[in-house]
Motif scaffolding. Structure first.
Motif, PDB file in Angstrom:
ATOM      1  N   TRP A  66       1.107  -1.069  -0.123  1.00 34.51           N
ATOM      2  CA  TRP A  66      -0.004  -0.150   0.188  1.00 34.51           C
ATOM      3  C   TRP A  66       0.978   1.498   0.214  1.00 34.51           C
ATOM      4  CZ3 TRP A  66      -4.049  -1.673  -1.278  1.00 34.51           C
ATOM      5  CH2 TRP A  66      -4.803  -2.409  -1.354  1.00 34.51           C
ATOM      6  N   ASN A  67       1.844   1.152  -0.098  1.00 34.85           N
ATOM      7  CA  ASN A  67       2.597   2.120   0.432  1.00 34.85           C
ATOM      8  C   ASN A  67       3.918   2.600  -0.561  1.00 34.85           C
ATOM      9  OD1 ASN A  67       1.646   3.915   2.886  1.00 34.85           O
ATOM     10  ND2 ASN A  67       1.882   1.686   3.466  1.00 34.85           N
ATOM     11  N   CYS A  68       4.308   1.572  -1.463  1.00 36.92           N
ATOM     12  CA  CYS A  68       4.987   1.606  -2.527  1.00 36.92           C
ATOM     13  C   CYS A  68       4.920   3.061  -3.535  1.00 36.92           C
ATOM     14  CB  CYS A  68       5.664  -0.284  -2.979  1.00 36.92           C
ATOM     15  SG  CYS A  68       6.864   0.166  -4.427  1.00 36.92           S
ATOM     16  N   PRO A  69       5.871   3.601  -3.356  1.00 38.77           N
ATOM     17  CA  PRO A  69       6.334   4.645  -4.958  1.00 38.77           C
ATOM     18  C   PRO A  69       5.171   3.884  -6.388  1.00 38.77           C
ATOM     19  CG  PRO A  69       7.927   5.109  -3.157  1.00 38.77           C
ATOM     20  CD  PRO A  69       7.556   3.930  -3.114  1.00 38.77           C
ATOM     21  N   ARG A  70       3.788   4.222  -6.532  1.00 41.01           N
ATOM     22  CA  ARG A  70       4.293   4.112  -7.456  1.00 41.01           C
ATOM     23  C   ARG A  70       4.303   4.133  -8.826  1.00 41.01           C
ATOM     24  NH1 ARG A  70      -1.424   2.540  -8.332  1.00 41.01           N
ATOM     25  NH2 ARG A  70      -1.828   2.961 -10.723  1.00 41.01           N
ATOM     26  N   VAL A  71       5.084   4.916  -8.785  1.00 39.42           N
ATOM     27  CA  VAL A  71       6.437   5.230  -9.814  1.00 39.42           C
ATOM     28  C   VAL A  71       7.422   4.028 -10.241  1.00 39.42           C
ATOM     29  CG1 VAL A  71       8.148   6.952  -8.828  1.00 39.42           C
ATOM     30  CG2 VAL A  71       7.435   7.005 -10.871  1.00 39.42           C
ATOM     31  N   LEU A  72       7.922   3.245  -8.723  1.00 41.83           N
ATOM     32  CA  LEU A  72       8.178   2.119  -9.021  1.00 41.83           C
ATOM     33  C   LEU A  72       7.705   0.824  -9.308  1.00 41.83           C
ATOM     34  CD1 LEU A  72      10.292   2.361  -5.105  1.00 41.83           C
ATOM     35  CD2 LEU A  72      10.995   3.464  -7.505  1.00 41.83           C
ATOM     36  N   LYS A  73       6.480   1.084 -10.196  1.00 43.28           N
ATOM     37  CA  LYS A  73       5.532  -0.178 -10.529  1.00 43.28           C
ATOM     38  C   LYS A  73       5.859  -1.396  -9.832  1.00 43.28           C
ATOM     39  CE  LYS A  73       5.636   2.227 -15.095  1.00 43.28           C
ATOM     40  NZ  LYS A  73       5.735   1.353 -16.837  1.00 43.28           N
ATOM     41  N   LEU A  74       6.220  -1.609  -8.755  1.00 42.23           N
ATOM     42  CA  LEU A  74       5.616  -2.609  -7.668  1.00 42.23           C
ATOM     43  C   LEU A  74       5.206  -3.744  -8.820  1.00 42.23           C
ATOM     44  CD1 LEU A  74       6.704  -4.059  -5.248  1.00 42.23           C
ATOM     45  CD2 LEU A  74       4.041  -3.594  -4.780  1.00 42.23           C
ATOM     46  N   ARG A  75       5.460  -4.692  -8.802  1.00 47.58           N
ATOM     47  CA  ARG A  75       5.428  -5.950  -9.772  1.00 47.58           C
ATOM     48  C   ARG A  75       4.970  -7.683  -9.228  1.00 47.58           C
ATOM     49  NH1 ARG A  75       5.811  -7.675 -15.288  1.00 47.58           N
ATOM     50  NH2 ARG A  75       6.924 -10.046 -15.205  1.00 47.58           N
ATOM     51  N   ARG A  76       5.658  -7.838  -8.570  1.00 40.39           N
ATOM     52  CA  ARG A  76       5.095  -9.165  -7.533  1.00 40.39           C
ATOM     53  C   ARG A  76       6.351  -9.192  -5.837  1.00 40.39           C
ATOM     54  NH1 ARG A  76       5.370 -13.354 -10.336  1.00 40.39           N
ATOM     55  NH2 ARG A  76       7.238 -12.217 -11.824  1.00 40.39           N
ATOM     56  N   ILE A  77       5.288  -9.522  -5.034  1.00 37.76           N
ATOM     57  CA  ILE A  77       5.615  -9.861  -3.505  1.00 37.76           C
ATOM     58  C   ILE A  77       5.909 -11.535  -3.156  1.00 37.76           C
ATOM     59  CG2 ILE A  77       5.585  -9.284  -1.105  1.00 37.76           C
ATOM     60  CD1 ILE A  77       4.207  -6.774  -2.052  1.00 37.76           C
ATOM     61  N   THR A  78       7.146 -11.514  -2.994  1.00 36.67           N
ATOM     62  CA  THR A  78       7.387 -13.409  -2.509  1.00 36.67           C
ATOM     63  C   THR A  78       7.515 -13.608  -1.086  1.00 36.67           C
ATOM     64  OG1 THR A  78       7.663 -13.403  -4.762  1.00 36.67           O
ATOM     65  CG2 THR A  78       8.203 -15.312  -3.394  1.00 36.67           C
ATOM     66  N   PHE A  79       6.986 -14.729  -0.770  1.00 37.41           N
ATOM     67  CA  PHE A  79       7.503 -15.058   0.542  1.00 37.41           C
ATOM     68  C   PHE A  79       7.849 -16.423   0.477  1.00 37.41           C
ATOM     69  CE2 PHE A  79       5.103 -16.979   4.603  1.00 37.41           C
ATOM     70  CZ  PHE A  79       6.317 -16.545   5.507  1.00 37.41           C
ATOM     71  N   LEU A  80       8.984 -16.622   0.815  1.00 39.52           N
ATOM     72  CA  LEU A  80       9.577 -17.955   0.637  1.00 39.52           C
ATOM     73  C   LEU A  80       9.540 -18.552   2.739  1.00 39.52           C
ATOM     74  CD1 LEU A  80      10.749 -15.373  -1.476  1.00 39.52           C
ATOM     75  CD2 LEU A  80      11.090 -18.438  -2.226  1.00 39.52           C
ATOM     76  N   ARG A  81       9.575 -19.514   2.326  1.00 37.98           N
ATOM     77  CA  ARG A  81       9.945 -20.446   3.454  1.00 37.98           C
ATOM     78  C   ARG A  81      11.146 -21.542   4.051  1.00 37.98           C
ATOM     79  NH1 ARG A  81       5.072 -23.770   5.037  1.00 37.98           N
ATOM     80  NH2 ARG A  81       6.237 -25.207   3.315  1.00 37.98           N
ATOM     81  N   ALA A  82      12.198 -21.665   4.586  1.00 33.99           N
ATOM     82  CA  ALA A  82      13.179 -22.264   4.331  1.00 33.99           C
ATOM     83  C   ALA A  82      12.740 -23.809   4.136  1.00 33.99           C
ATOM     84  CB  ALA A  82      14.113 -22.362   5.485  1.00 33.99           C
ATOM     85  N   THR A  83      13.792 -24.514   3.561  1.00 33.11           N
ATOM     86  CA  THR A  83      12.750 -25.864   3.647  1.00 33.11           C
ATOM     87  C   THR A  83      13.506 -26.260   4.760  1.00 33.11           C
ATOM     88  OG1 THR A  83      14.531 -26.539   2.385  1.00 33.11           O
ATOM     89  CG2 THR A  83      12.650 -25.738   0.786  1.00 33.11           C
ATOM     90  N   MET A  84      14.337 -25.923   5.602  1.00 41.43           N
ATOM     91  CA  MET A  84      15.233 -26.662   6.534  1.00 41.43           C
ATOM     92  C   MET A  84      15.298 -25.911   7.885  1.00 41.43           C
ATOM     93  SD  MET A  84      17.572 -29.600   4.580  1.00 41.43           S
ATOM     94  CE  MET A  84      18.041 -30.046   6.260  1.00 41.43           C
TER      95      MET A  84
END
Length: 234
Positions: A160-178
Motif C-alpha cells: 500500500w505504500n510503495c511509490p507507484r512510480v517504482l511499478k511494484l510487480r511482485r511480492i513473494t513470501f518464502l520459507r526455508a526448507t530446513m
C-alpha cells in the motif's frame, strides 16, 4: 481476473559478503544450478547500499512436483492493470518427489502479483528492475506465522505504500526448507522501474529499514542466467 497456473516453485538464495567471496564461489554455484533438471532461471543481485551486509545475492528458481512441466521462455514486457492479486502456492511435501533440499533452499508459500503478471518466468522484465529483500530469523516456523505473513513481514505496508512510480510487480513470501542457522523466512519484492527513479527507491528503502521488520536490502540486477540449451549467460 484470470487465475494463475499452479506451479510448485522453489528458490535458492546464496548470500555473498563481498566481491572476493563472490569471485571464489558464484560461477561454480551458478554452473551447478544450470545442471539441475529442475532449474529454470537465476538472477545475480548486487546491493545498491554501500557497506551492505550482503553485497551480492544469487536468486535461482526451480520447480518441483509437476510431471508434465515445460520450461517457459516467453515473458510479458508490460503490465496491463495496476490491480494486485494473491496466489497461494502451498503444496504437500509428499508430492514433491525428488526435489532438492539444502539449507539455502526456500519454498514459495504465497505471492502477490500485479494483474497481468505470470508466475513464471522470473527473469527481469526491465533493465531498471530493483529488488527489496527482507530476511527473517525465527525461533520456529508455525502455520499461524505463515497465515499472517503479510502483516508481520511488512508486505502489506509495501503493497500500500510503495511509490507507484517504482511499478511494484511482485511480492513473494518464502520459507526455508530446513531449519538451520540461515534465515527462516524471506520476502522478495520486485519493482520494474526502480533504477529509473533511484532516489525514490532509496528513500523507500530507508523507510523500510526504520520499520525494523527484518534485515532489509535493496538490489539491482547484475546479470541473469538460464539453462544452457536456451541461451548463453547474459
Amino acid at each position: 481476473m484470470s487465475s494463475l497456473p499452479h506451479y510448485n516453485v522453489q528458490a535458492r538464495f546464496k548470500f555473498y559478503m563481498n566481491e572476493d567471496s563472490l569471485a571464489k564461489e558464484w560461477k561454480s554455484s551458478a554452473k551447478s544450478n544450470t545442471h539441475q533438471a529442475t532449474f529454470l532461471e537465476g538472477i545475480l543481485l548486487k546491493s545498491l547500499e554501500k557497506n551492505a551486509q550482503y553485497s551480492y545475492v544469487d536468486y535461482s528458481v526451480f520447480f518441483s512436483g509437476i510431471k508434465d512441466f515445460r520450461r517457459q521462455t516467453e515473458q510479458k514486457n508490460h503490465v496491463q492493470m495496476d490491480i494486485l492479486r494473491v496466489h497461494n502456492h502451498k503444496f504437500s511435501i509428499e508430492v514433491l518427489g525428488n526435489r532438492i533440499i539444502q539449507p539455502e533452499f526456500y519454498d514459495e508459500i504465497e505471492c502477490i502479483v500485479r494483474d497481468g503478471v505470470k508466475q513464471l518466468p522470473r527473469t527481469p522484465v526491465s533493465k531498471d528492475s530493483v529488488y527489496y529483500l527482507t530476511s527473517f530469523h525465527a525461533l520456529e516456523q508455525t502455520p499461524s506465522m505463515e497465515e499472517l505473513w503479510s502483516t508481520w513481514s511488512g508486505a502489506k505496508f509495501i503493497l500500500w505504500n510503495c511509490p507507484r512510480v517504482l511499478k511494484l510487480r511482485r511480492i513473494t513470501f518464502l520459507r526455508a526448507t530446513m531449519r538451520t542457522e540461515n534465515f527462516a523466512y524471506l520476502i522478495l519484492c520486485e519493482c520494474e522501474n526502480g533504477m529509473e527513479h533511484l532516489n525514490v527507491a532509496m528513500d523507500f528503502y530507508e523507510t523500510l529499514k526504520t520499520r525494523r521488520c527484518g534485515l532489509v536490502g535493496l538490489y539491482k540486477v547484475e546479470r541473469y542466467y538460464i539453462p544452457p540449451h536456451h541461451k548463453s549467460d547474459k
